[in-house]
Scaffold this active site. Structure first.
Site, short mmCIF file in Angstrom:
data_model
loop_
_atom_site.label_atom_id
_atom_site.label_comp_id
_atom_site.label_asym_id
_atom_site.label_seq_id
_atom_site.Cartn_x
_atom_site.Cartn_y
_atom_site.Cartn_z
N ALA A 125 40.20 2.76 41.46
CA ALA A 125 41.01 2.44 43.31
C ALA A 125 40.90 4.40 43.73
CB ALA A 125 41.65 1.65 43.71
N LEU A 126 40.43 5.33 44.38
CA LEU A 126 40.36 6.52 44.57
C LEU A 126 39.81 6.41 46.32
CD1 LEU A 126 40.87 9.45 44.27
CD2 LEU A 126 38.43 9.04 44.57
N GLU A 128 41.05 5.53 50.48
CA GLU A 128 41.70 5.06 51.36
C GLU A 128 41.04 5.36 52.51
OE1 GLU A 128 45.32 7.08 51.28
OE2 GLU A 128 46.15 6.52 48.44
N GLY A 132 38.23 9.27 51.49
CA GLY A 132 37.31 9.04 50.03
C GLY A 132 36.36 10.56 50.03
N TRP A 157 38.53 -0.19 50.19
CA TRP A 157 36.44 -0.27 49.77
C TRP A 157 36.41 -0.92 48.42
CZ3 TRP A 157 33.27 -1.50 53.99
CH2 TRP A 157 33.69 -1.51 55.02
N ARG A 244 27.75 8.57 38.66
CA ARG A 244 26.22 9.16 39.51
C ARG A 244 25.32 9.00 38.66
NH1 ARG A 244 30.37 14.18 42.77
NH2 ARG A 244 32.12 12.61 43.57
N GLU A 361 30.39 6.61 45.95
CA GLU A 361 30.56 7.86 44.58
C GLU A 361 30.19 8.85 45.17
OE1 GLU A 361 29.76 6.62 40.61
OE2 GLU A 361 30.41 4.41 40.88
N GLY A 362 30.46 9.48 46.64
CA GLY A 362 29.90 10.55 47.41
C GLY A 362 29.31 10.27 47.88
#
Ligand SMILES: Cc1cc2nc3c(=O)[nH]c(=O)nc-3n(C[C@H](O)[C@H](O)[C@H](O)COP(=O)(O)OP(=O)(O)OC[C@H]3O[C@@H](n4cnc5c(N)ncnc54)[C@H](O)[C@@H]3O)c2cc1C
Length: 383
Positions: A125-126, A128, A132, A157, A244, A361-362
């Site tokens: 949970a990173l 917001e 992101g 998300w 990744r 994840e980016g």
């Protein structure tokens, strides 16, 4: 691309994943996509097979098989069902981050439960709203009290948010500028004050729940802090570097599944006749591009397995694999004409599922930022 040496641990894990993919994931994938929801039974089967902690040390309940085995397994599983696979990827990432940064007690309490399914699955949970790509903008806060910490804020998300038994949560613990005031916490899913939003209605991966998570005066003990205060950004970035490799591998599985479906369709459609060159060249391009992406992914996984820096290599792999897998799904859909977009066929689902591999994840743009920063640094070092 090339076969992993038979008898090697990596080959064993790849074979194991291929069996679970065939027996459990593939037969359920279309129905899971249609009805949506959380793949509880499939994840239990993945736990029983030992695939929820592939690179996690054996003494903590994992397979200790390394990042290359993990990558190969994820590709096999995503070939069958990308939605179930993303839950497995996040669980592996959470288990690894705890195994790496946790205290002996945090490790022994939580990691075996992430591997054996007792926690059902772990969540990361990173992100917001508006934070992101740029975690420095996060608003969730954790305040120290006599009894530990109180967390307030909301995350967006969050994969498996509906069912996860353990959340790794990032929150600001000070007003230090940028990412310096961020810390990491372990929050069990039944902690009072934690609530789960309704699963989002998404383009793809409909068999993976993605939810908002609310923390309202959510109280956790002093032992909930993971690593040191203010070091959360480093924890998140290290986790995402490994994550990744997982998403690159997931994209490869989806892209290969679409290419194989298109090749089978072409064989049925044209039989003994010549396949039009436009069609056969498209298949050749997809096969070649996915193999190139697989080589980048294998390099990143091998660097990680052998304890070498792998951050920008993981970004290159994720960027290349997700974009080339998207192109492969798009070509497969085009090649098959109207049948490509038929909702009863597999390619339509793969086309929807692959798109998010360029986002989570980016995003692709963020991977380009990571790679270009590294090139600039290496250029400076060489001067
Ligand atoms: C299905 C799904 C599952 C997810 N699961 C999780 C999860 O489990 N845990 C979690 O924490 N998050 C999760 N996310 C969130 C995801 O990681 C973020 O949405 C993603 O990182 C983008 O961040 P953002 O939402 O802030 O978008 P933004 O950063 O606002 O991006 C919007 C656009 O701006 C571009 N952009 C942003 N910054 C730059 C830059 N510096 N240079 C160039 N372009 C830029 C982006 O590339 C993008 O095109 C999930 C998202 C989805 C869709």
């Amino acid at each position: 691309m090339f076969d992993i040496e038979p008898g090697s641990p990596e080959h064993g894990v790849q074979q194991l994943a291929a069996h679970v993919a065939d027996d459990v994931l593939r037969p359920r994938a279309a129905e899971l996509d249609r009805r949506g929801g959380f793949p509880t039974d499939s994840l239990a089967a993945l736990s029983a097979a030992g695939l929820m902690g592939i690179a996690v040390p054996r003494e903590l309940g994992g397979l200790q098989a390394g990042a290359l085995a993990y990558s190969l397994a994820v590709t096999e599983l995503a070939h069958a069902c990308a939605a179930t696979t993303v839950a497995l990827c996040v669980n592996n990432m959470v288990a690894e981050v705890l195994a790496h940064f946790g205290t002996p007690e945090q490790r022994s309490v939580h990691v075996p439960k992430l591997c054996n399914g007792e926690h059902v699955v772990g969540a990361f949970a990173l992100s917001e709203a508006g934070a992101g790509s740029d975690p420095a903008g996060m608003r969730t806060r954790a305040r120290r009290t006599d009894r530990g910490w109180v967390i307030d804020g909301s995350k967006l998300w969050i994969t498996s948010g509906s069912d996860a038994g353990l959340f790794v949560v990032w929150a600001k613990t000070s007003d230090d500028p940028g990412t310096r005031g961020i810390s990491t916490f372990l929050v069990p899913g039944d902690t009072p004050g934690l609530s789960r939003g309704k699963p989002e209605h998404k383009l793809g991966l409909r068999g993976s729940t993605t939810c908002a998570i609310e923390f309202a005066s959510c109280e956790v003990g002093p032992d909930a802090l993971l690593d040191e205060v203010g070091r959360g950004f480093r924890v998140a970035m290290m986790a995402l570097d490994g994550g990744r490799i997982g998403i690159a591998s997931q994209a490869l599985g989806i892209g290969r599944a679409a290419t194989m479906a298109a090749a089978a369709w072409t064989r049925d459609r044209y039989g003994e006749r010549d396949v039009p060159q436009g069609v056969s060249f498209a298949l050749a391009d997809s096969a070649m591009e996915l193999d190139a992406a697989a080589l980048l992914t294998t390099r990143a996984a091998w660097l990680k397995t052998t304890g070498q820096p792998f951050s920008h290599q993981a970004s290159m792999a994720k960027l290349m694999a997700s974009e080339r897998a998207f192109a492969a799904c798009n070509r497969a859909l085009a090649m098959m004409g109207p049948e490509g977009q038929d909702c009863d066929g597999v390619v339509e689902r793969l086309f929807r599922d692959v798109r998010v591999t360029m986002i989570y994840e980016g995003t692709s743009e963020v991977q380009r930022v990571v790679v270009s920063r590294d090139i600039a640094r290496r250029f400076e070092d060489a001067r």
